[in-house]
Structures are given as C-alpha cells and as structure tokens.
Design an enzyme around this catalytic site. Sequence first.
Site, mmCIF file in Angstrom:
data_model
loop_
_atom_site.group_PDB
_atom_site.id
_atom_site.type_symbol
_atom_site.label_atom_id
_atom_site.label_comp_id
_atom_site.label_asym_id
_atom_site.label_seq_id
_atom_site.Cartn_x
_atom_site.Cartn_y
_atom_site.Cartn_z
ATOM 1 N N ARG A 122 0.851 -1.187 0.000
ATOM 2 C CA ARG A 122 0.000 0.000 0.000
ATOM 3 C C ARG A 122 0.886 1.235 0.000
ATOM 4 N NH1 ARG A 122 -3.568 -2.517 -1.770
ATOM 5 N NH2 ARG A 122 -5.522 -3.097 -0.775
ATOM 6 N N HIS A 166 -1.655 0.889 -9.777
ATOM 7 C CA HIS A 166 -2.280 -0.079 -8.859
ATOM 8 C C HIS A 166 -2.965 -1.210 -9.639
ATOM 9 C CE1 HIS A 166 -4.231 -0.645 -4.653
ATOM 10 N NE2 HIS A 166 -4.122 -1.809 -5.278
HETATM 11 P P1 NDP Z 1 -2.017 -11.750 4.365
HETATM 12 O O1 NDP Z 1 -2.866 -11.213 5.443
HETATM 13 O O2 NDP Z 1 -2.306 -13.112 3.830
HETATM 14 O O3 NDP Z 1 -0.482 -11.750 4.856
HETATM 15 C C1 NDP Z 1 0.065 -10.696 5.549
HETATM 16 C C2 NDP Z 1 1.546 -10.975 5.773
HETATM 17 O O4 NDP Z 1 2.151 -9.776 6.286
HETATM 18 C C3 NDP Z 1 1.822 -12.069 6.799
HETATM 19 O O5 NDP Z 1 2.987 -12.749 6.433
HETATM 20 C C4 NDP Z 1 2.056 -11.257 8.082
HETATM 21 O O6 NDP Z 1 2.883 -11.916 9.048
HETATM 22 C C5 NDP Z 1 2.796 -10.075 7.522
HETATM 23 N N1 NDP Z 1 2.742 -8.897 8.390
HETATM 24 C C6 NDP Z 1 1.671 -8.197 8.806
HETATM 25 N N2 NDP Z 1 2.033 -7.192 9.620
HETATM 26 C C7 NDP Z 1 3.367 -7.244 9.719
HETATM 27 C C8 NDP Z 1 4.345 -6.486 10.420
HETATM 28 N N3 NDP Z 1 3.999 -5.445 11.204
HETATM 29 N N4 NDP Z 1 5.637 -6.836 10.290
HETATM 30 C C9 NDP Z 1 5.986 -7.878 9.518
HETATM 31 N N5 NDP Z 1 5.134 -8.662 8.833
HETATM 32 C C10 NDP Z 1 3.827 -8.336 8.935
HETATM 33 O O7 NDP Z 1 -2.040 -10.679 3.189
HETATM 34 P P2 NDP Z 1 -1.949 -10.942 1.602
HETATM 35 O O8 NDP Z 1 -0.672 -11.644 1.313
HETATM 36 O O9 NDP Z 1 -3.194 -11.546 1.074
HETATM 37 O O10 NDP Z 1 -1.925 -9.436 1.033
HETATM 38 C C11 NDP Z 1 -0.956 -8.517 1.471
HETATM 39 C C12 NDP Z 1 -1.259 -7.125 0.913
HETATM 40 O O11 NDP Z 1 -0.960 -7.069 -0.471
HETATM 41 C C13 NDP Z 1 -2.728 -6.686 0.965
HETATM 42 O O12 NDP Z 1 -3.108 -6.299 2.267
HETATM 43 C C14 NDP Z 1 -2.729 -5.542 -0.019
HETATM 44 O O13 NDP Z 1 -2.373 -4.354 0.666
HETATM 45 C C15 NDP Z 1 -1.622 -5.919 -1.000
HETATM 46 N N6 NDP Z 1 -2.173 -6.249 -2.339
HETATM 47 C C16 NDP Z 1 -1.868 -5.406 -3.370
HETATM 48 C C17 NDP Z 1 -2.317 -5.660 -4.642
HETATM 49 C C18 NDP Z 1 -1.912 -4.785 -5.780
HETATM 50 O O14 NDP Z 1 -2.419 -4.940 -6.901
HETATM 51 N N7 NDP Z 1 -0.975 -3.870 -5.606
HETATM 52 C C19 NDP Z 1 -3.198 -6.824 -4.922
HETATM 53 C C20 NDP Z 1 -3.421 -7.661 -3.763
HETATM 54 C C21 NDP Z 1 -2.928 -7.373 -2.528
HETATM 55 P P3 NDP Z 1 2.317 -13.025 10.091
HETATM 56 O O15 NDP Z 1 1.754 -14.154 9.253
HETATM 57 O O16 NDP Z 1 3.514 -13.420 10.842
HETATM 58 O O17 NDP Z 1 1.249 -12.374 10.908
HETATM 59 C C1 OXD Z 2 -6.190 -5.704 -3.235
HETATM 60 C C2 OXD Z 2 -5.683 -4.768 -4.219
HETATM 61 O O1 OXD Z 2 -5.974 -5.500 -2.029
HETATM 62 O O2 OXD Z 2 -6.048 -4.868 -5.419
HETATM 63 O O3 OXD Z 2 -6.840 -6.705 -3.637
HETATM 64 O O4 OXD Z 2 -4.872 -3.899 -3.875
#
Ligand code: NDP
Ligand code: OXD
Length: 307
Positions: free
Chosen positions: A222, A270
Amino acid sequence: MAVLIAAPDRDLSVLLARIGELAPELDIRSLEQLSETTDIDFAVVWKHPAGLLRQLPGLKAISSLGAGAEHLLTDPELPPDLPVGRLAGARLAADMAAWLVARVIGHWRRFDQLRVQQNERRWQPLTPQSPPVVGLLGLGVMGTRTFQAFRSLDIPVAGYSRTGRGPDDLDIHFGPDGLKTLVSRSDYLICLLPLTQHTRGILNAELFKHMKTGSVLINVGRGEQLVEPDLIDALKTGRPGEAILDVFSTEPLPADHPFWNHPQIHISPHCASITHPREAAELIVASYRRVQAGKPPLGLVDRTRGY
Ligand code: NDP
Ligand code: OXD
C-alpha cells in the site's frame, strides 16, 4: 435477505452475471439498485462511498472485494463486532506472483537495454549476472505464492513476517533485527505487507540505509507504507538505486507528483494484481453461504491485528 456489491470504480457486469449463473436464487444488489437496504445481510465492498455502512443495519458480515481490508477497518462507521472477510483467491495471488517475477526478471535481464539496442540495430547478447536475491516483506497469501514462483526459477528468496510464520522451506526473518538483515541482503526488496498501524511508513529513510547500493525497491503493498520524500532522498544515494511502485499514498497519483518523471522510479497504476470477476463471483457465493450458515466470511480478518 440480500447481498450488496459496492465498488464504484469497477465494472461489475461480469461479476454480477457470473454470480447469477452460480447462484440464481440469491438476491444480489449493486449501488444503483439500493432503494431497499434493511434486508441486506452481507456486503462486499471496494472503496465504498462514505456513509454506506450506516444505511445497512441488517449486516451480519462484510467482505472486502480484494485482498486488502484496511479500507473497511478504517471506516469509523464499521460496527465494532461485525466479522470482516476478504477475497484473496488463487488467481489474485498467481497474478501478483507473475507480475513480480516479470518486474524482477525484466530488470535483472535488462529488457530496457535490449530495446535500446534494437532501436540502434545493434546485435549484442547481454550476459546475465548471477541470479539476484529477492527479499519478500510479507509472507501471507500473496507473499507465499510469490515465493513459490521465484523458487521455481531457482532465484534465491528470503522472507520477513511479523511472527516468523511462512513457507517451511524459506529463510524467514522477523523482528527489527530480522528486518535489517533481510533488507541488507536483498537485491530486490518487495513489499507485500498489509497496511496496519505497524506497517504504515515502514519503507522509510532508516530502512533505506540498510539497502544494498543499486538494489531495487518494489512496493505492491500500500502507498502509505512508503515515506515518499524519504525515497526521493534515498535514490540520490543509490540505496535503493531504483524503485518500482504500484501503489501510492494518493491514488490516482496526482498529475504534478514528482514520481511521474523521476528517472529512477517506474510506476504502474495499482494493477499488479486485480480481483478477477469470475474468481470473485465464486468466492462471494462461498463466503455468503458460510455467513448464512452462521460461520465467519471467507478470509476472516483479525480486526485487532489489522489484517
Ligand atoms: P495476508 O494477510 O495473507 O499476509 C500478511 C503478511 O504480512 C503475513 O505474512 C504477516 O505476518 C505479515 N505482516 C503483517 N504485519 C506485519 C508487520 N507489522 N511486520 C511484519 N510482517 C507483517 O495478506 P496478503 O498476502 O493476502 O496481502 C498482502 C497485501 O498485499 C494486501 O493487504 C494488499 O495491501 C496488497 N495487495 C496489493 C495488490 C496490488 O495490486 N498492488 C493486490 C493484492 C494485494 P504473520 O503471518 O507473521 O502475521
Ligand atoms: C487488493 C488490491 O488488495 O487490489 O486486492 O490492492
């Protein structure tokens, strides 16, 4: 009982048609058909209009139409005990992995230089350097699929997560020292973190000091995770040497933003991975069936943790 699907910036025609095929008995409404709202018990939203949730007193659960749910969690009108889900399907994750592999490989194998040579009618094979080390911040649904994609190409990967959780066969770091170690080893540092109070501004001057000279920062998490003025300063020092950015604090990126024509910054609007209407239709029907059966929606978000 009815389901509302509200995503003002998306064309929902394929999604709505597919839900109609999968579950013709469901009463599905879009924002344009919102005269009656009290019987809506499930809503699936993306960048919903302010004030929408106030009009939905019968909600039993709500879901983000995408993987990120911070747009819901930051709505002050979100009822405190309402279960929040998200749609992070296999297609969304595979598209993200493909995008990141394309970005890293295209940069590593110097596709832009090949185009320059073509324009000059110059035949000069470019020998690849040793495979780069990819550092993944975030090892959830998106990060894990991305790891698998790089691993299948024998590209070295290391990861970072909050708890140290992640794929078994990955070198995983956690905690402040773990973050520094991962950052200092990465040739390509990819941010795939959700936006929370702990990840807001995590890509900042302090972190950039630990990056390798000439390394590349890729942000697909983000925009608010990046301190934009810090990046402009850091690029002058070569740490990182370039940035590939898909997400921004303000979207669309304002026309006068310095990122547009910065020679070391490559931007995309995005679209690293975008919710697939056909996959989303299946997930929405499955999630609603769960809610109707008294279960949490798919991809239940921990509201205290923020993801
Ligand atoms: P998940 O909730 O499946 O995974 C989150 C990961 O981030 C976990 O490994 C978690 O660790 C880790 N995490 C969270 N907080 C912290 C922290 N403070 N320090 C270190 N690690 C942390 O999320 P997704 O993989 O599904 O998606 C991640 C993000 O990708 C979405 O929230 C979105 O913002 C972005 N996204 C962007 C897109 C785009 O087109 N640009 C499309 C899709 C998603 P733990 O497991 O140890 O808690
Ligand atoms: C999502 C994105 O979070 O598109 O799915 O950013």
